[in-house]
Design an enzyme around this catalytic site. Sequence first.
Site, short mmCIF file in Angstrom:
data_model
loop_
_atom_site.label_atom_id
_atom_site.label_comp_id
_atom_site.label_asym_id
_atom_site.label_seq_id
_atom_site.Cartn_x
_atom_site.Cartn_y
_atom_site.Cartn_z
N SER A 268 0.81 -1.22 0.00
CA SER A 268 0.00 0.00 0.00
C SER A 268 0.84 1.28 0.00
O SER A 268 0.27 2.37 -0.03
CB SER A 268 -0.94 0.01 1.21
OG SER A 268 -0.20 -0.04 2.42
N LYS B 237 -6.55 3.14 8.91
CA LYS B 237 -5.59 4.12 8.39
C LYS B 237 -6.14 5.54 8.46
O LYS B 237 -5.42 6.47 8.86
CB LYS B 237 -5.24 3.77 6.94
CG LYS B 237 -4.45 2.48 6.76
CD LYS B 237 -4.22 2.19 5.29
CE LYS B 237 -3.43 0.90 5.11
NZ LYS B 237 -3.24 0.57 3.67
#
Length: 882
Positions: free
Chosen positions: A770, A813
């Site tokens: 990511s 996140k």
Amino acid sequence: MIRSSSSTPIPRTLPLLPLHDKVLLPGVVTRMQISRRDSIPLFEKLLRTVDSRDLNKCIIGAFPVRISSASASPTSPTKVSPASDNGDTRNGKGGKPEFVIPGPSPVYPVPSKGDGQLVRIGGSLDPADIHSTGCAARLVRLERAVGGFTVVLEGLVRLRLNKIISQSPFFEAEVTPLPDKAVDRSDQTLQDQIVILRSTSREFVSLLQTLKLPAPVLTQLQKFLDNVTVIPGQVVDLLMSTIESTIEEKIIILDAVDLKERIAKAVELLTRQIHVLKISQKVHDNVEGKLNKKQREFYLREQLAAIKEELGEKDTGDDDEMTIIEKRLAAANLPPDVQKAADRELKRLKKMQPSSSEYSVIRNYLDWLGDLPWSKSSEDILDVERARKQLNDDHHGLEKVKRRILEYLAVAKLQQLKGDVRGPILCLVGPPGVGKTSLGRSIATAMGRKFHRISLGGVWDESEIRGHRRTYVGALPGLIIHGLKKCEVNNPVFLLDEIDKVGSRGHHGDPSAAFLEVLDPEQNSTFTDHYLNVPFDLSKVLFIATANSIDTIPAPLLDRMELITIPGYTYAEKLAIATNHLLPKQIRQHGLSEDDVQVTQEALLKVATGYTRESGVRHLEREIGALVRSKAVEYAEYQERKQSGTTDSAAEYQPLVTLADVEDILGQEKFVNEVTERVAVPGVVTGMAYNGVGGGIMFIEVSQMPGKGHLQLTGSLGDVIKESAQIALSWVKGHGYEIGLTNSPGQNVMEKADVHIHMPSGATPKDGPSAGIAMVCALVSMFSNKTVPSTTAMTGEFTLRGLVMPVGGIKEKVIAAHRAGVRKIIMPLRNQKDVASDVPANVRSDIEFYYASTIWEVLREAFEGRAPVRGASAAASIDSRL
């Protein structure tokens, strides 16, 4: 012939050995364990000071501890034993091992001072408890043993206790020997008693022969009885030591210095034992015949009743052991197949002697079968509104979990008449401190079920779950069956805590594989524990598992559970939890009331933002506890001043904790806003990470130096993230001219330079795809000397063609980025639905989201339109090729 016990000279002052559960008679040799603190010093001294060859010259006084008249009467058939472990029943030399006629052994209390209270074996002995008559004993053998000594003593002659002259370190006393007088041949009464004693003794020995007792012992008894006319006193003493009698009866024999009195009591006790043996022989003969099972049980019960009647015992209504087991099994309402197994084991148990090693194994097994809740259930409280209120009161947020529990309750309520609702297998996944374990307890309370927590952290043996087979010593059922026994119902709520930390496969099996049957709704109705070896229905149990990460959970086990993710809390949620739950809890735990400590909302928010950096609230609770403790000290000092009358207006207690007080109490602020405090620098980009225990941000730093085009990666990086760095660099080198980093299409942007990519916090392992788009932006920023705003964070995977791919952990996140002060987030277009469904509304309102499908869109948004792209036409042509 027997040597006269009184031939050994007896000192007038002797050390005393108090006997708490024995009576030593003259002419008898006995072995005993010495473990009392009032007796050990005596033998310690003897072992140190007396040579081993002179031990048999040591004489001590063995005196019983006085007992009350409430002592129990004999309750068991006759016990025949030699006087010593090495022999002769007459003087302790050359005998055979001890044997006991079958029957229960009595347990006699040892009262103190005649008041019926038990003497404390480990406590100090009152001299008044020592009986006035004892026996001089010669020390035959002395050996050190665990916890004390093993001694062999030979009784010599009766003693009269005159005066105790010392109590420490052991008892010493003045004594007077009481030897037996010579038999008076002219005393016709005594001669008649001796004749009766001899006749009764021979009848007793003949009955023992019919019971097929060892022939050598019977022969020795018979020879000894031939001397009854010469030494009747010693015959009585030996017989009383071989038959089963109470401590009180033996003390009566010990006190009977007069020979007539002693013989009379001995004849009475022998006659009683003869009656018991006759009844035993009668029933034994009947049972030996070919009787059916009911007749055999009838005669055995008649034998028990007859023995109790002969001993003068009243039937108290207590059932025997087998009857108690049968009643417990009947009350358990066992399923048919389990009942069949229980009957089989009970039948085996009845045929065994209690001394058999397998007897206790089968007994424990039947106890487990009788204790388990095979058909006992608690009544569910299927009230959806009540459950919703309970869950809302105990936990803030967690809407997805609450909704799933309410769905289960609603379905169970609608199908209550069918009784066919199977419990779901829920797995709560989230970082530490978010309330996974406490949520399981709230669910049990809301449903009105019993709650049991099973900690699985570090369980590495499969037998811990499925139990040990009964062939092993000390075998027991597993944690599941143990929990059911403790809950006493078959429909509790089981919390399988830390299921992701179960030990891996080893030589003790795979404990995680043992849960495949437990956590499968289609199979757990016939769960079989290795110890029980019969199926138990677990379908009514509501299993709730907790885990910090699903990465270590095997795929087959993970497939059996319904995953519910619990992310970290936002600052607003932490503030609400601290106000409604944590602060009141800490105030109560520190002995204060809510009026004694008050914390402002600004102070609580400062604690959450400046002194904690976690997804949960565990550390937050500790910091709040520090605030409360500080106020507790002030309040205690105020109460002391108030009681002493020195309180003035300036020293009044102030219960309020303000924002200014936080730093004074907790010290300097531990965490600062990492993003807002940073200055944008070329080559530095803010990324977003998910580590399995919550989200966070990470900074990607890129620098170049003169070289030959090499790439260096540091920061404890995994293989996947290293590949992302290679892809990012390859893409930037391949599109250097379109981005505006080179002057011609064929020029290499790293022709004379090396690139170093670093991620700080090098001690923390990092991996995953990511960070791909963040690495591209960092490389472009470094080569173009352009900056990306520090309040802009990004996450997403991309391909060599420039496509941005979706990633996971979006909610964690985003919440972590919000805590860090991020105000703009760039992420893949296909993650837009995750933001809309999972991210709290207050977080979405504070952050600007930009969704990209290609890396060109990411570059334009990251540099806020300042991306060094050579004209719109070049970018458009590249977008068309994508």
